[in-house]
Design a protein around this motif. Structure first.
Motif, PDB file in Angstrom:
ATOM      1  N   ARG A 231      49.244  37.347  17.409  1.00  0.00           N
ATOM      2  CA  ARG A 231      48.269  37.711  16.400  1.00  0.00           C
ATOM      3  C   ARG A 231      48.464  39.202  16.194  1.00  0.00           C
ATOM      4  N   ILE A 232      48.615  39.631  14.962  1.00  0.00           N
ATOM      5  CA  ILE A 232      48.880  41.050  14.702  1.00  0.00           C
ATOM      6  C   ILE A 232      47.705  41.626  13.914  1.00  0.00           C
ATOM      7  N   SER A 233      47.065  42.625  14.480  1.00  0.00           N
ATOM      8  CA  SER A 233      45.891  43.226  13.858  1.00  0.00           C
ATOM      9  C   SER A 233      46.322  44.219  12.772  1.00  0.00           C
ATOM     10  N   HIS A 234      45.330  44.759  12.098  1.00  0.00           N
ATOM     11  CA  HIS A 234      45.605  45.752  11.052  1.00  0.00           C
ATOM     12  C   HIS A 234      46.314  46.973  11.632  1.00  0.00           C
ATOM     13  N   SER A 235      45.956  47.338  12.873  1.00  0.00           N
ATOM     14  CA  SER A 235      46.602  48.494  13.512  1.00  0.00           C
ATOM     15  C   SER A 235      47.948  48.101  14.142  1.00  0.00           C
ATOM     16  N   HIS A 236      48.335  46.843  13.968  1.00  0.00           N
ATOM     17  CA  HIS A 236      49.614  46.297  14.431  1.00  0.00           C
ATOM     18  C   HIS A 236      49.691  46.090  15.933  1.00  0.00           C
ATOM     19  N   ARG A 237      48.525  45.957  16.581  1.00  0.00           N
ATOM     20  CA  ARG A 237      48.522  45.562  17.993  1.00  0.00           C
ATOM     21  C   ARG A 237      48.785  44.069  18.052  1.00  0.00           C
ATOM     22  N   ARG A 238      49.532  43.652  19.060  1.00  0.00           N
ATOM     23  CA  ARG A 238      49.900  42.248  19.184  1.00  0.00           C
ATOM     24  C   ARG A 238      49.205  41.609  20.378  1.00  0.00           C
ATOM     25  N   THR A 239      48.594  40.454  20.138  1.00  0.00           N
ATOM     26  CA  THR A 239      47.983  39.680  21.203  1.00  0.00           C
ATOM     27  C   THR A 239      48.461  38.238  21.060  1.00  0.00           C
ATOM     28  N   PRO A 240      48.572  37.505  22.169  1.00  0.00           N
ATOM     29  CA  PRO A 240      49.102  36.142  22.100  1.00  0.00           C
ATOM     30  C   PRO A 240      48.195  35.201  21.303  1.00  0.00           C
TER      31      PRO A 240
END
Length: 78
Positions: free
Chosen positions: A17-26
């Motif tokens: 899952r990629i947030s607006h700030s481009h952090r990635r979480t499974p």
């Protein structure tokens, strides 16, 4: 209910899952699994299958007898 199709073998895919700030979480992509009940005329009984939405359309196209033959060829129990 496990997210697994008896006919096609579809199972969950995994990604991020990629947030607006481009952090990635499974995250997990689950197939559209449905429980369907079919009449098996050759055996004179109903069977309940766990199928993806695509597999439901496949059963409509090839017939339940052919679909059960494919499931059994894959080593599945019906």
């Amino acid at each position: 209910m496990s997210a697994h199709c008896q006919l096609t073998g579809a199972k969950p895919g995994f990604g991020n899952r990629i947030s607006h700030s481009h952090r990635r979480t499974p995250r997990r992509f689950d197939p559209n699994i449905q429980r369907k009940r079919y009449w098996l005329p050759r055996e004179g009984r109903h069977i309940r299958l766990t199928l993806s939405a695509r597999a439901v359309r496949t059963v409509d196209a090839i017939g339940i007898e052919a679909a059960v033959a494919r499931i059994r060829a894959r080593g599945g129990n019906v």
